[in-house]
Design a protein around this motif. Structure first.
Motif, PDB file in Angstrom:
ATOM      1  N   LYS A  42      15.045  60.815  55.290  1.00  0.00           N
ATOM      2  CA  LYS A  42      14.539  61.807  54.190  1.00  0.00           C
ATOM      3  C   LYS A  42      14.826  63.258  54.761  1.00  0.00           C
ATOM      4  O   LYS A  42      14.896  63.587  55.766  1.00  0.00           O
ATOM      5  CB  LYS A  42      12.903  61.787  54.209  1.00  0.00           C
ATOM      6  CG  LYS A  42      12.180  62.965  53.452  1.00  0.00           C
ATOM      7  CD  LYS A  42      10.787  62.915  53.505  1.00  0.00           C
ATOM      8  CE  LYS A  42      10.317  63.974  52.811  1.00  0.00           C
ATOM      9  NZ  LYS A  42       8.748  64.190  52.986  1.00  0.00           N
ATOM     10  N   ASP A  74      12.986  60.384  59.854  1.00  0.00           N
ATOM     11  CA  ASP A  74      13.293  59.135  59.487  1.00  0.00           C
ATOM     12  C   ASP A  74      12.085  58.317  58.690  1.00  0.00           C
ATOM     13  O   ASP A  74      11.034  59.310  58.440  1.00  0.00           O
ATOM     14  CB  ASP A  74      13.381  58.195  60.968  1.00  0.00           C
ATOM     15  CG  ASP A  74      11.917  58.221  61.847  1.00  0.00           C
ATOM     16  OD1 ASP A  74      10.910  58.393  61.107  1.00  0.00           O
ATOM     17  OD2 ASP A  74      12.080  57.875  62.981  1.00  0.00           O
ATOM     18  N   LYS A  75      12.019  57.132  58.583  1.00  0.00           N
ATOM     19  CA  LYS A  75      10.953  56.419  57.614  1.00  0.00           C
ATOM     20  C   LYS A  75       9.518  56.634  58.140  1.00  0.00           C
ATOM     21  O   LYS A  75       8.552  56.364  57.323  1.00  0.00           O
ATOM     22  CB  LYS A  75      11.400  54.941  57.309  1.00  0.00           C
ATOM     23  CG  LYS A  75      12.796  54.584  56.467  1.00  0.00           C
ATOM     24  CD  LYS A  75      13.024  53.429  56.164  1.00  0.00           C
ATOM     25  CE  LYS A  75      14.258  53.221  55.555  1.00  0.00           C
ATOM     26  NZ  LYS A  75      14.724  52.005  55.342  1.00  0.00           N
TER      27      LYS A  75
END
Length: 304
Positions: A216, A233-234
């Motif tokens: 992101k 990150d996720k």
């Protein structure tokens, strides 16, 4: 397709294919050190263990030059497909990822590993035919390197073997006839991009670059935090805080604000991200750690 490949190149591919272990295209790059090879199977260049760059070279575009030396013309035009036509957003990002890795090996003065590949469709239809699949993929035992990189002509020359040779003009004409590098379009003269346009292009480039890797990339430039893009990150963990600066012909310099320098002094994960040729088709970026900021080309003194 095999019939488009130079016979000398095809002979090497066939010998490698027939004498080696039978492996799938994914297994081949995995054995060469590509992590998560299955997830990265759609890419055409990879960063392997030991910071080794591996790149697919379409055998149909490999040319035999003087003295039997192999070389390959690489297009630096990420917008246009092999065979003509505009690339999709996904194809553009994949092309940029490949060029980022090739440029990385060039800047580091390193060679690269090649995977020679033939395809089941005519090479000029490779990117426009959704049914296109790999016919044969084999690792080349010889090292390749980037001999020249010419952004003006939107072309790089990759050479197989020692760094003591360049193709002749006659060799280059034969390679161009294979169609891997589109002719540079003649554009109407236009004025240089404004500072705002260059910065917007740099922000867009980096946002798409990190998004292409599944991260992101949030634009926080309006919050005056001392950085412009926050990469996470996720799971939401912050990986990088990027102070973004774009450069282009006529706008080759930039400054850091007091907020940016203050944020840099706080250390990781802050980075200065400089995007060169930001509005152009050969945009590239480099990240600088806080201790490396003053080495960044184009940096001007602190704003008052």
């Amino acid at each position: 397709m095999d019939k488009e490949v130079d016979p000398a190149v095809l002979a090497v591919i066939n010998e490698k294919r027939l004498t080696g272990e039978k492996r799938t295209p994914v297994e081949i790059i995995a054995r060469m050190g590509v992590f998560d090879a299955r997830q990265q199977a759609a890419e055409n260049a990879w960063l392997a263990t030991g910071d080794n760059v591996i790149a697919t070279l379409w055998a149909e575009f490999v040319t035999i030059g003087a003295g039997g030396r192999w070389f390959y013309l690489e297009s630096l035009d990420v917008q246009r497909r092999v065979g003509g036509g505009d690339r999709s957003a996904q194809q553009v990002q994949r092309a940029k990822n490949r060029l980022d890795l090739l440029k990385r090996s060039l800047d580091a003065g390193l060679g690269l590993r090649a995977v020679l590949q033939t395809n089941r469709v005519a090479i000029l239809e490779l990117e426009s035919d959704r049914s296109a699949k790999v016919s044969t993929r084999v690792p080349d035992d010889q090292e390749w390197h980037i001999a020249t990189w010419d952004p003006d002509q939107k072309m790089a020359v990759l050479v197989r073997g020692p760094r003591d040779w360049l193709p002749t003009e006659e060799d280059m004409q034969a390679a161009r006839a294979r169609g891997s590098v589109p002719a540079v379009p003649q554009e109407a003269p236009s004025g240089p991009a404004s500072r705002e346009e260059v910065q917007a292009a740099a922000m867009d480039y980096l946002t798409r670059h990190f998004a292409g890797y599944g991260y992101k990339a949030e634009n926080v430039s309006g919050q005056k935090l001392g950085y412009d893009i926050e990469v996470s990150d996720k799971k939401g963990n912050t990986l990088l805080k990027l102070a973004v600066k774009g450069t282009a012909p006529g706008a080759a310099s930039f400054q850091l604000t007091g907020e940016e320098r203050a944020c840099a002094k706080r250390g990781d994960p802050w980075r200065l991200a400089v995007v060169t040729d930001a509005p152009g088709p050969t945009a590239q970026h480099k990240l600088y750690k806080p201790a490396e900021v003053d080495q960044a080309p184009g940096l001007e003194p602190l704003l008052d």
